[in-house]
Design an enzyme around this catalytic site. Structure first.
Site, PDB file in Angstrom:
ATOM      1  N   ARG A  43       0.795  -1.220   0.000  1.00 50.33           N
ATOM      2  CA  ARG A  43       0.000   0.000   0.000  1.00 50.33           C
ATOM      3  C   ARG A  43       0.823   1.264   0.000  1.00 50.33           C
ATOM      4  NH1 ARG A  43      -3.244  -2.811   1.623  1.00 50.33           N
ATOM      5  NH2 ARG A  43      -1.470  -3.809   2.563  1.00 50.33           N
ATOM      6  N   THR A  44       1.742   1.345   0.961  1.00 44.70           N
ATOM      7  CA  THR A  44       2.435   2.621   1.133  1.00 44.70           C
ATOM      8  C   THR A  44       3.257   2.928  -0.112  1.00 44.70           C
ATOM      9  OG1 THR A  44       2.476   2.228   3.499  1.00 44.70           O
ATOM     10  CG2 THR A  44       3.933   3.935   2.674  1.00 44.70           C
ATOM     11  N   LYS A  55      25.095  -5.161  -0.450  1.00 45.19           N
ATOM     12  CA  LYS A  55      26.563  -5.171  -0.592  1.00 45.19           C
ATOM     13  C   LYS A  55      27.225  -4.444   0.574  1.00 45.19           C
ATOM     14  CE  LYS A  55      26.254  -4.673  -5.619  1.00 45.19           C
ATOM     15  NZ  LYS A  55      26.491  -3.696  -6.676  1.00 45.19           N
ATOM     16  N   ARG A  83      11.348   3.539   3.473  1.00 45.48           N
ATOM     17  CA  ARG A  83      10.895   2.656   4.563  1.00 45.48           C
ATOM     18  C   ARG A  83      12.070   1.796   4.977  1.00 45.48           C
ATOM     19  NH1 ARG A  83       5.507  -0.892   4.905  1.00 45.48           N
ATOM     20  NH2 ARG A  83       4.790   1.191   5.424  1.00 45.48           N
ATOM     21  N   HIS A 143       5.153   6.292  11.506  1.00 42.83           N
ATOM     22  CA  HIS A 143       4.670   6.111  10.134  1.00 42.83           C
ATOM     23  C   HIS A 143       3.833   7.342   9.789  1.00 42.83           C
ATOM     24  CE1 HIS A 143       3.331   4.419   6.489  1.00 42.83           C
ATOM     25  NE2 HIS A 143       2.958   3.225   6.891  1.00 42.83           N
TER      26      HIS A 143
END
Ligand code: NCD
Length: 304
Positions: A51-52, A80, A101, A129
């Site tokens: 969703r986000t 890496k 995120r 959030h």
């Protein structure tokens, strides 16, 4: 240049401007269709999301901009060993704005400190959030008319749920809001948040039973028990179905109570509730796109 790390980064007046813009976008989409032409959004997602991430991408595409990014830490140079500080310096050369995120609390903040483009925290661990909170506030404001004078029940995983932490933080600044925290004892709201409520003399209570408080609520914010934040599977299995909102439970609720959920839902809301006019969680997703469009315009300082 501004970033968005916490919902408190904007004053309530600035939030009001943002919601006014988002509402104009809702009603006049075509007017904004080329607002971000030539601009690029980078979505840097080190943790799963549907969703986000797609909401951000949809928002930028609706504004006529373009999107680049990755949706999995394993497909980025993090695998890496690259630091977020280096990654954001590189991304700053490719994009005009970044939504990030990360499973580590504070990682987007570290990125913002090294970035030459606005960075939006799209969720950092169990911490904050903010864009979900903008979505939640926009939904409340649109469906109720304003953000004041109500009792909100937050139910489920109040310990690890970053959406809950951000929403409580944000609602503390609005007048006459009562909080009811509904969770198993193991998943209570962190004490630092309760301290903030006490300091501000904001009323709250903590209960285990959802049935007991249902008739008092104007909003019920359901959340998923967050499997990925548990240290052991047994605890998760024991707690995952602690609350299941179904038709029966809805009978005890006010006729105009609204049910919100940041989604994804697992079992905590039975699908039979989706047909109830009080179920607002899919509308909430739509508001999330408008409010992210407004946020991108605001952080890029683009006026239409
Ligand atoms: C939430 C999240 O990622 O914190 N989802 C979302 O962004 N809409 C809630 C969750 O994952 O349970």
């Amino acid at each position: 240049m501004r970033h968005l790390m916490s919902p408190l980064d904007f004053t309530t007046e600035e939030l009001e401007q943002l919601f006014t813009l988002a509402t104009d976008i809702e009603h006049n989409m075509p007017k904004y269709a080329n607002a971000c032409k030539g601009k690029i959004l980078a979505t840097c997602f080190y943790e799963p999301s549907t969703r986000t991430r797609l909401s951000f991408e949809s928002a930028m595409l609706n504004l006529g901009g373009s999107v680049i990014g990755f949706s999995d830490a394993n497909s980025s140079s993090a695998s890496k060993g690259e630091s977020v500080s280096d990654t954001i310096r590189v991304i700053s050369c490719f994009a005009n704005i970044c939504a990030m995120r990360h499973p580590k609390e504070g990682a987007p903040m570290v990125a913002a400190s090294k970035s030459s483009i606005p960075v939006i925290n799209a969720g950092d661990g169990g911490h904050q959030h903010p864009t979900q909170t903008l979505t939640d506030l926009m939904t409340i404001r649109s469906l109720k008319g304003d953000i004041k004078d109500f009792t909100i029940g937050l139910c489920g995983d109040l310990k690890f749920g970053r959406t809950v932490h951000s929403l409580i933080n944000a609602l503390m600044r609005y007048p006459n809001i009562n909080f009811v925290f509904i969770s198993p004892p193991e998943l209570k709201v962190p004490s630092y948040i309760k301290e903030q409520l006490k300091e501000r003399k904001i009323p709250y209570k903590q209960v285990i039973s959802l049935d007991e408080v249902m008739p008092e609520l104007d909003f019920l914010y359901m959340t998923r028990v967050q499997r990925e934040r548990f240290f052991n599977e047994e605890d998760y299995v024991r707690l995952k179905d602690f609350y299941i909102l179904d038709k029966n439970k809805m009978e005890n609720a006010k006729k105009d109570m609204l049910v919100l959920h940041p989604l994804p839902r697992v079992n905590e809301i039975s699908v039979e509730v989706d047909e109830d006019p009080r179920a607002a969680y899919f509308k909430q997703v739509q508001y999330g796109v408008y409010v992210r469009m407004a946020l991108i315009l605001t952080l890029l300082e683009i006026e239409v």
